[in-house]
Design a protein around this motif. Sequence first.
Motif, short mmCIF file in Angstrom:
data_model
loop_
_atom_site.label_atom_id
_atom_site.label_comp_id
_atom_site.label_asym_id
_atom_site.label_seq_id
_atom_site.Cartn_x
_atom_site.Cartn_y
_atom_site.Cartn_z
N LEU A 21 0.85 -1.19 0.00
CA LEU A 21 0.00 0.00 0.00
C LEU A 21 0.88 1.23 0.00
O LEU A 21 1.96 1.23 0.62
N SER A 22 0.40 2.29 -0.65
CA SER A 22 1.21 3.49 -0.79
C SER A 22 0.53 4.69 -0.14
O SER A 22 -0.70 4.79 -0.12
N CYS A 23 1.35 5.60 0.36
CA CYS A 23 0.86 6.80 1.02
C CYS A 23 1.74 7.99 0.65
O CYS A 23 2.97 7.92 0.80
N SER A 24 1.11 9.07 0.18
CA SER A 24 1.84 10.31 -0.08
C SER A 24 1.39 11.35 0.93
O SER A 24 0.20 11.69 0.99
N PRO A 25 2.31 11.84 1.75
CA PRO A 25 1.91 12.78 2.81
C PRO A 25 1.64 14.17 2.27
O PRO A 25 1.92 14.48 1.10
N ILE A 26 1.10 15.02 3.13
CA ILE A 26 0.92 16.43 2.80
C ILE A 26 2.31 17.02 2.53
O ILE A 26 3.27 16.70 3.24
N SER A 27 2.39 17.89 1.54
CA SER A 27 3.67 18.50 1.19
C SER A 27 4.30 19.18 2.41
O SER A 27 3.64 19.97 3.10
N GLY A 28 5.55 18.84 2.68
CA GLY A 28 6.25 19.43 3.82
C GLY A 28 6.18 18.58 5.07
O GLY A 28 6.96 18.80 6.01
N HIS A 29 5.27 17.64 5.10
CA HIS A 29 5.18 16.74 6.26
C HIS A 29 6.23 15.64 6.11
O HIS A 29 6.34 15.02 5.06
N ARG A 30 6.96 15.38 7.19
CA ARG A 30 8.05 14.43 7.11
C ARG A 30 7.78 13.13 7.88
O ARG A 30 8.53 12.18 7.76
N SER A 31 6.75 13.15 8.70
CA SER A 31 6.43 11.95 9.47
C SER A 31 5.19 11.28 8.88
O SER A 31 4.20 11.95 8.57
N VAL A 32 5.27 9.97 8.71
CA VAL A 32 4.13 9.19 8.24
C VAL A 32 3.88 8.05 9.22
O VAL A 32 4.80 7.29 9.55
N SER A 33 2.64 7.97 9.69
CA SER A 33 2.24 6.88 10.57
C SER A 33 1.20 6.04 9.86
O SER A 33 0.41 6.55 9.06
N TRP A 34 1.17 4.76 10.18
CA TRP A 34 0.20 3.83 9.61
C TRP A 34 -0.65 3.23 10.72
O TRP A 34 -0.15 2.92 11.82
N TYR A 35 -1.94 3.06 10.41
CA TYR A 35 -2.88 2.49 11.36
C TYR A 35 -3.73 1.43 10.66
O TYR A 35 -3.98 1.52 9.45
N GLN A 36 -4.20 0.49 11.43
CA GLN A 36 -5.15 -0.50 10.95
C GLN A 36 -6.46 -0.31 11.70
O GLN A 36 -6.46 -0.19 12.92
N GLN A 37 -7.56 -0.25 10.95
CA GLN A 37 -8.85 -0.16 11.61
C GLN A 37 -9.68 -1.39 11.30
O GLN A 37 -9.92 -1.70 10.13
N THR A 38 -10.11 -2.09 12.34
CA THR A 38 -11.02 -3.22 12.21
C THR A 38 -12.18 -3.02 13.17
O THR A 38 -12.05 -2.30 14.16
N PRO A 39 -13.33 -3.66 12.89
CA PRO A 39 -14.48 -3.49 13.78
C PRO A 39 -14.19 -3.94 15.21
O PRO A 39 -14.65 -3.33 16.16
N GLY A 40 -13.40 -4.98 15.36
CA GLY A 40 -13.16 -5.52 16.69
C GLY A 40 -12.11 -4.80 17.49
O GLY A 40 -12.23 -4.63 18.70
N GLN A 41 -11.06 -4.32 16.82
CA GLN A 41 -9.91 -3.73 17.51
C GLN A 41 -9.84 -2.21 17.39
O GLN A 41 -9.00 -1.57 18.02
N GLY A 42 -10.68 -1.63 16.58
CA GLY A 42 -10.63 -0.18 16.43
C GLY A 42 -9.40 0.25 15.64
O GLY A 42 -8.88 -0.49 14.80
N LEU A 43 -8.92 1.45 15.94
CA LEU A 43 -7.76 2.02 15.24
C LEU A 43 -6.49 1.65 16.00
O LEU A 43 -6.28 2.08 17.13
N GLN A 44 -5.64 0.88 15.37
CA GLN A 44 -4.41 0.41 16.01
C GLN A 44 -3.19 0.92 15.25
O GLN A 44 -3.12 0.82 14.03
N PHE A 45 -2.22 1.41 16.00
CA PHE A 45 -0.99 1.96 15.42
C PHE A 45 -0.10 0.83 14.91
O PHE A 45 0.16 -0.14 15.65
N LEU A 46 0.36 0.97 13.68
CA LEU A 46 1.27 -0.01 13.08
C LEU A 46 2.73 0.41 13.24
O LEU A 46 3.53 -0.29 13.83
#
Lengths: 113, 115
Positions: A21-46
Amino acid sequence: KAGVTQTPRYLIKTRGQQVTLSCSPISGHRSVSWYQQTPGQGLQFLFEYFSETQRNKGNFPGRFSGRQFSNSRSEMNVSTLELGDSALYLCASSLARGQETQYFGPGTRLLVL
Amino acid sequence: DQQVKQNSPSLSVQEGRISILNCDYTNSMFDYFLWYKKYPAEGPTFLISISSIKDKNEDGRFTVFLNKSAKHLSLHIVPSQPGDSAVYFCAASPAGGTSYGKLTFGQGTILTVHP
């Protein structure tokens, strides 16, 4: 200013395959975080990347990996897909200058059959 | 171990009235708090944030209150509009250290605003 973009938006895979999977951040933003969202676990930090380095990692198996390129774009990879990997995968970007807001992309909906 | 909790799965409010969404946290290291609004199959949209050095932050119809001693924050929406109907998540992060880029989210509260 363009927001966070993620591609593809939808993906169907079968068990055992791998996905990127690919992600392009907002211009000038240097940090990228990934999360997984599932019905059972909610939003979890990857994991989080800054300057092409992973600085933080959540509690996910090694099948989940990522990288960041010099232009701050990021990819995440999931190998040997399992049914339980079906989820909405979200990336978020921030300036990475201390306490700050993360801005999210629209997500990639992954369905594993 | 759920460090951020939104104990109300849903809230129903009449248009024009106040919506109050609540969030509790257990980790005393959290010092920055955010509220996001989310529609199904979309990414969360940032609404408002508050640092632990403040107890209130206001932005238009949205106000966030932070009670550090009770480890409790709330989001007030006044007046509520039908377009506010969505899932609302509170999120928290600690200062620097090894928690780079990690937000801890609550389970969300579904807000329905009736016309």
